[in-house]
Every structure is written in structure tokens, then in C-alpha cells.
Design a protein around this motif. Sequence first.
Motif, PDB file in Angstrom:
ATOM      1  N   GLY A 236      -2.939   6.458  12.971  1.00  0.00           N
ATOM      2  CA  GLY A 236      -2.027   5.312  12.942  1.00  0.00           C
ATOM      3  C   GLY A 236      -1.800   4.806  11.533  1.00  0.00           C
ATOM      4  O   GLY A 236      -2.701   4.834  10.699  1.00  0.00           O
ATOM      5  N   LYS A 237      -0.584   4.348  11.301  1.00  0.00           N
ATOM      6  CA  LYS A 237      -0.241   3.780   9.999  1.00  0.00           C
ATOM      7  C   LYS A 237      -0.345   2.260  10.065  1.00  0.00           C
ATOM      8  O   LYS A 237      -0.152   1.664  11.123  1.00  0.00           O
ATOM      9  N   ALA A 238      -0.660   1.673   8.923  1.00  0.00           N
ATOM     10  CA  ALA A 238      -0.667   0.217   8.793  1.00  0.00           C
ATOM     11  C   ALA A 238       0.546  -0.182   7.960  1.00  0.00           C
ATOM     12  O   ALA A 238       0.915   0.531   7.025  1.00  0.00           O
ATOM     13  N   ALA A 239       1.171  -1.301   8.300  1.00  0.00           N
ATOM     14  CA  ALA A 239       2.238  -1.813   7.433  1.00  0.00           C
ATOM     15  C   ALA A 239       1.627  -2.021   6.045  1.00  0.00           C
ATOM     16  O   ALA A 239       0.516  -2.537   5.928  1.00  0.00           O
ATOM     17  N   PRO A 240       2.352  -1.581   4.996  1.00  0.00           N
ATOM     18  CA  PRO A 240       1.765  -1.607   3.651  1.00  0.00           C
ATOM     19  C   PRO A 240       1.278  -2.993   3.218  1.00  0.00           C
ATOM     20  O   PRO A 240       0.351  -3.095   2.425  1.00  0.00           O
ATOM     21  N   GLY A 241       1.860  -4.040   3.763  1.00  0.00           N
ATOM     22  CA  GLY A 241       1.442  -5.382   3.361  1.00  0.00           C
ATOM     23  C   GLY A 241       0.468  -6.038   4.330  1.00  0.00           C
ATOM     24  O   GLY A 241       0.157  -7.218   4.186  1.00  0.00           O
ATOM     25  N   TYR A 242      -0.012  -5.306   5.301  1.00  0.00           N
ATOM     26  CA  TYR A 242      -0.863  -5.877   6.352  1.00  0.00           C
ATOM     27  C   TYR A 242      -2.318  -5.577   6.009  1.00  0.00           C
ATOM     28  O   TYR A 242      -2.878  -4.553   6.364  1.00  0.00           O
ATOM     29  N   TYR A 243      -2.917  -6.528   5.317  1.00  0.00           N
ATOM     30  CA  TYR A 243      -4.248  -6.342   4.731  1.00  0.00           C
ATOM     31  C   TYR A 243      -5.294  -6.002   5.786  1.00  0.00           C
ATOM     32  O   TYR A 243      -6.098  -5.082   5.624  1.00  0.00           O
ATOM     33  N   MET A 244      -5.316  -6.753   6.869  1.00  0.00           N
ATOM     34  CA  MET A 244      -6.358  -6.569   7.873  1.00  0.00           C
ATOM     35  C   MET A 244      -6.257  -5.185   8.531  1.00  0.00           C
ATOM     36  O   MET A 244      -7.270  -4.542   8.814  1.00  0.00           O
ATOM     37  N   ALA A 245      -5.031  -4.730   8.754  1.00  0.00           N
ATOM     38  CA  ALA A 245      -4.836  -3.405   9.371  1.00  0.00           C
ATOM     39  C   ALA A 245      -5.328  -2.305   8.426  1.00  0.00           C
ATOM     40  O   ALA A 245      -5.910  -1.307   8.858  1.00  0.00           O
ATOM     41  N   LYS A 246      -5.092  -2.502   7.136  1.00  0.00           N
ATOM     42  CA  LYS A 246      -5.561  -1.503   6.175  1.00  0.00           C
ATOM     43  C   LYS A 246      -7.081  -1.492   6.089  1.00  0.00           C
ATOM     44  O   LYS A 246      -7.705  -0.439   5.928  1.00  0.00           O
TER      45      LYS A 246
END
Length: 833
Positions: free
Chosen positions: A606-616
Motif C-alpha cells: 500500500g502507498k501512503a499519501a506523500p504528506g500523510y505523516y502517520m501513514a508513512k
Amino acid sequence: APETEAPTEVPAATPEHTRTGMSKASLKQAYIDNLFYIQGRFREVATPHDLYMAAAFTVRDRMLDRWVKSAQVYKTSHARTVCYLSAEYLLGPHLANNLVNLGISEVARRAGEELDLDFEAILEEEEEPGLGNGGLGRLAACYMDSLATVQIPAIGYGIRYEFGIFDQDIQNGWQVERSDTWLRNGNPWEIPRPKISFPVRYGGHTEHSRDQAGRSRVRWVADMVVSGVAFDTPVLGYGVGNVNLLRLWKAEAPESFDFQVFNVGDYYGAVHAKIEAETISKVLYPNDEPEAGKELRLKQQYFFVSCSIQDMIRLHLNTVGPLETFHEKFVAQLNDTHPAIAVAELMRLLMDDHAMPWDAAWDITRNTFCYTNHTLLPEALETWSVALFERLLPRHLEIIYEINRRFLDTVRVRYLGDEARVARMSLIDETGGRRIRMAHLAVVGSRAVNGVAALHSELIKTTILKDFYEMSPERFHNVTNGVTPRRFIVVSNPRLAELITEFCGHDRWIRDLDCLRDLEEHAEDPALQARWREVKTAAKQDLALWLSQHGGVVLDPQTMMFDIQAKRMHEYKRQHLNVLHIIRVYQRLKQNPNLGMVPRAFIFGGKAAPGYYMAKLMIKLINSVAEVINNDPQVNGFIRVAFMADFNVKNGQRLYPAADLSEQISLAGKEASGTGNMKFSMNGALTVGTLDGANIEIRDEVGAENFFLFGMTAEEVRRKQAEGYRPWDYYHGDDELRSDIDLVTSGLFSHGDTNLFRPLADHLINQDPFMVLADYRAYLNCQDRISEVYDRPAEWDRMSILNVARMGKFSSDRSIRDYAERIWGIEPKPIGI
Ligand code: GL9
């Protein structure tokens, strides 16, 4: 049956045969021809890419006569047509899918063999068009496949992004984004239509006046104009002659743009204007929720909507004639609010360019559009600041104000004195800075509104669109999502397809997925179970091999249960709940190395939105846990963890067939539908899931006894939220939970760094907006049950067979028939082969 309809041997290929024949001889001849005349190569010097291009053109040629015939029939019969307006189409590779839909996979494979080509390598060579983020974009692609297959005349309108969703690398456990250069080597599936092009204007001001008849007229004097050029991709239905059109718009500087007049002597200024125009279709926004206030995003939305509506008007004037019947010719489905500006754009074109009075224009508009909502997350509801709108689309703002004025008057008449309701329903949010609520515009401008699964469609009525539902309940519908069995079984899992075909009739089930029911009576047959297991194990072997070659994790497909969670990274999807389970199993094994347990491979993608800190950070956590577990010989015979980099359609096709267990563990009430849940189940995975989105309907279909349910219901979630949820109490009330979370921050997974995962752990303990801690215990208990059942292969296989047998409802063909009958009022227009 399409596989057998084409003759397999023709003595000598005539030129006609070469161009379009379906025989093996024709395919071979055509392939060599295309390699030479299009790529300018012969076998000895051809690159892998040349070999792919020749295959693509050979297949495309075979679609064109059906395409032309479809266009002719649709045109001369004045067929009612669906226009699907979507900012995203996550198409996935075309070649294998088109071979299947043409019914020539087998003969093409044999032709390839005789030409000594590596067929698999050619398929691998294709760069997939990733013009979408996730479920919403992939749904649009499945619907295009099904529209053609159920023979409904349709045009898909969207944006030809030069850069689609980013490619994901994993470096040191972190996501690193790389730009997706899918057009670099050319796209053989699209046909540019430079003559089909429309001006799209931005900015400037409006001028109001009256014509000779005294009617008010408006002129919009814009200060920027770009040109939208059509690029067409044919979309062929399965085993039918119908080919529909996917028309994607590319932004260019207008040809007529006169550098001399607009930029006297300013060469750099002129070039800059060209770049600014081309920027509009440059890149897909990689977020799964709207990017707050990004001007370019609004420009993109208006760009493709304006081109599409202008194109529809052109088509209507060319065929049917008077615009008064526009809504009889076309129905336009808004895929979420991204194209909602279409409501104002159609009004503008009808009134300002075609001199139609407001009431007539509104009548047509209201009867043209239908709106699909795809999310309940409040942060995902799209709004645009009035100030930005005024600057970019001044005429549309006027129209929206007028729509709102008239609409709110009807609200007032209906609910005397209820100004709070008026404020809630207004197209303009006046709390804080003034913003336009795109969902309200879409609802007010549409004939029908639908959610994407039964629960979601109900929740819409009681939450975000409650007031609108109360005012006109008859406009609210449910259409449960579906996925195409062509791509997600036939293309991705050929072994399973072959086995199903033995029981469900040659190709019958591929166009009517309800035929999978024929498997049911054999679910307990040991012979079928043994073959079923062989098919699953072979798919697991394929995946294990691929993963070992890409990233290096070694998984044992024979002994291990493949437990997979593949979807965008998001807190509401709760990948971290999955991780807590892994950590629990790890700790159990460390405490008792002789624990007799079912070995598991935990696989993520799965990819994380580049600006979504918690997902990264969740990606980093998964990879960090993987590193420790995979390198610990005390446990790594029992558990392994793999993160598949760059989850996209192509990689998804490797995962779905190989799953034993499908993780669908979102907090109830948050996942509108989910579609991965369907793809996994169709491929024989059992689901561990909450009562969320389409999980509920999947469980209803396959039977509660064949589905691993856990967790709170949406109603329980609502109540707990209302009472005041305190994750802290769970943390302190459950020793194992506390120990698992503490291990995350212990430094074990971060080379001693106790701060790295602190934000994640603190957020869970203190806020936990998606109630991971509340569902933790139920999830663990459910996972233990799952291990027990997996230990009884006959039972597991039976459940797996029944899951597949009962998945008919989740074909996107069913979804499209639902839309056609209940929402669009449109009949199939069959085209023979
Ligand atoms: C989504 C929902 O979140 C999913 O539950 C749903 O299955 C799909 C298709 O209806 O739409 N809405 C949404 O914004 N996304 C979805 O997947 N997000 C992305 O596409 C990234």
C-alpha cells in the motif's frame, strides 16, 4: 464462446487476415508486420519493449473494427449514452485484459510460442496507466469494463495525466516516491484526436447586459485559455462486439494563442504561458482525501469537466439536434464530487452560449446528472474557498449563488423559520472563511444520489446528507460496488479460472458470475478440494518467488498461511491493528518457542499519501517489525513479514490469487465499501473483517459461518464515541495490549531509538480516533480461531470454495445493471461480433 469462435488455422494469411484475423497464422503474420512497420525492427534486433509494442498493436488492430462498428450503431440509432465523469481511472495493464476480452488469449499464446517469444515477459513489459489513487479510480476502470460487457453505450471522461500515481520505493523501511513516467515509451492503446479539442477558460470577469428581446445575457471575459485535446482508448467488452470510449483530455496551449498579441516581444512570457497550460494535466494528486485549497487541483477538475460537457453538447448537436433533449440522450454520472463543477458548467453553456432561459437549463441539468458519494470521512468532503472560485471561475460562482438562492428558497418554504437548517444545507459554508460545499452542489444538481454499499448508503442518509434525504428521500439509492471478474480472476488467476470453468461452463461464468454457484454442491468433494488447494499453493509459489526476487523476503508457500492486507495506508484502515497482532504472536513465540502454531506470512502492500505523516510511519513500522522478525531464527520458521513495494494494479494481480486470508479490518462506519475485499474473496481467500462497507454484504452472501467477523458495529462505534472513548483505559486494562504497544516504543524495532514510533503509540493511547485499542482483543481472539480452522484443511478448503461460489453479486456487471435499471434508465445496445 469467444475462445473457440475464431478459426485456429488458416492456410495462408491474406492481407485482410493479417490486419484483423484471429487465427494463429494471422496473429503471427501481423505480429511480424507490426514489429517491422511500426517499430522498424526485426526479431534479431528488437528490444523487449519493441516486442511488447508489436503485440499491443496486433491486439489493438483487432479491436478497431468493433470500435468503428459500435460508434456507427450508437450514432445512427441515437442510443442513450452514459457519460462517466471521473478524475481518476486506475486502469492497470491493457494487453492481457484485451486478449481475454477478444477471446484470443490461448491462440495468441500459441502464436507467441511458435514465434519463439516469451509471452510472460511481453506482458511484464507493459507500463500500467496508474491514473488513480485507489479504490475510487479502480472502480471507474472496472465500470468501464462492465459497461462494455453488458453492452451499454458509454463514454468515460477524465484526465490524461502525464504522471500518474507515484511509484513507491522502500528505502531503509521508509516510503520514497518516484515520479511515474508511464508515457515515456509511448502508449500504444490511445489514439490522439487533435481535431477534437475545446477551449477552457479561467479567471477574468463577467459582463451583464440585455439582448434585443430584453433577456439578460452574460459574457465571461476570461484571462487565461487552455486547450483540451482528446486521447481515446477503446474499451472492449468481454465476448461482445461493443467497444466503448475512454476519452481523456490533455491540456495544451491553444493553437490560436497569439504570442505577438498577448506578449509583445515577450518570448519567455509566451513560453511560460505554454508551460502553465500544459501543467494542468501534468500530474495526478496523490491524496486519498482532497488537498486543501490547491488551485491547480480545481483547475484540473474544471478542465476535464468543461472539455467533457462541451464534447457532449457537440455530439448531441451533431446527432440528435436541439439541446432541449440533451438529458434524454445523455446521463452523466459524477464519480464523487471531483467533477461536481459540471452542474454549473452545463448551466453556463446552456444559458450563455446557447441562450437558454434559467428554468429550462436547470430542468435539463437536474435531469442529466447523478452523483455517487464515496466517503463519509468529514475531512474528505470537498470544499473550495469562495475567494479562489471567484478568482478562477467568476461566472460559475455567480451561477452557484443563483442555484443556491433558488434552492434555499425552497428549503425555507418547506421548513418555515428553520434558518439553522437553511445554513446547514446551503451550498456555501459560512462558518469560518466562506467555502463552497461541492457535495451539496452535486446533490442539488442531480436527479439521483447513491452510496457504494448498503451500510454506507444508509449512513449517508443519517449523517452527511441527512437534511437532503429528509427533503427528497426518493432521490437516494444504494448501488453496491463490484469488480470485474475478467481482470481479477481470468487475467490474474488463470489456474483458478480453468478449474472454475470445468464446473461452471465454458466462459459462461465469466459473463454471468452468478454461475459460480455451480461450485457449491462440490464444496465438500475431496477431489475438488485437493485441486483447489493445488491452485492456491501454485499461486502462493508464484508470489513467494516474486517477493524473493524483489526485496528478498523468503516465504514458504507450502506451510505458511498467506495473510494479506493490501490497500492504501490509512489510519482508518488500521494496518496498525494488524501489526499489533503480529507483535502479539511474536511475543508468544519468544515466550514459548515450542508453541505449536500455524506458520503465517504477514504480507502488506500500500502507498501512503506523500504528506500523510502517520501513514508513512506505519509503513516504517511494518518494515521495522519485518526486519526484526525475519532475522530472528527463533521465530522466523513460524512467522515472516513482507511489505510489497509499489502496490498497484499489476502487483495486486500477484497478491489476490495467493491470499489465504484477506484483512478487511477498518473501523466500522469508515470504509464506504472497499473493493479489495471482493477481489480477495473471489480468489478464494477467507476474510477477517469488521461489519463495515461491503464486508457486511460479502458475509451475508457467503454465510456467517464462512467469514471471520470481529469488532464493534457502526452503531456501537457511534455510541462509544458519544459516551466519550478513552483508549487509555484499554491500554491500562489489558496487559498484553500494553506490552505490545510498549514493545513498539521499546527501541527493539528501531535499533534502540525509543522516539521513532512514539508519535504512533502516543496517538493510539491518547486519541485513537479509529478505536484500534477497543477492537484489539476481539481481533486477537478472531485470529486465534482463524489459526485453528486453517489447521483443518478440509474445513478451510470448503469455506474457500463456498466463498468463491457465492461471489456472484460482487461482479461489477451486476453493479452496472443496477445503475442502468434503477438510476440511468438505459437499455443495452447489443453489438454482435
Ligand atoms: C473510496 C472508499 O474509501 C472505498 O471504500 C470505496 O470502495 C471506493 C470506491 O467506491 O471509494 N473513496 C475514496 O475516496 N477512496 C476510496 O477508495 N480513496 C481512494 O481511491 C484512494
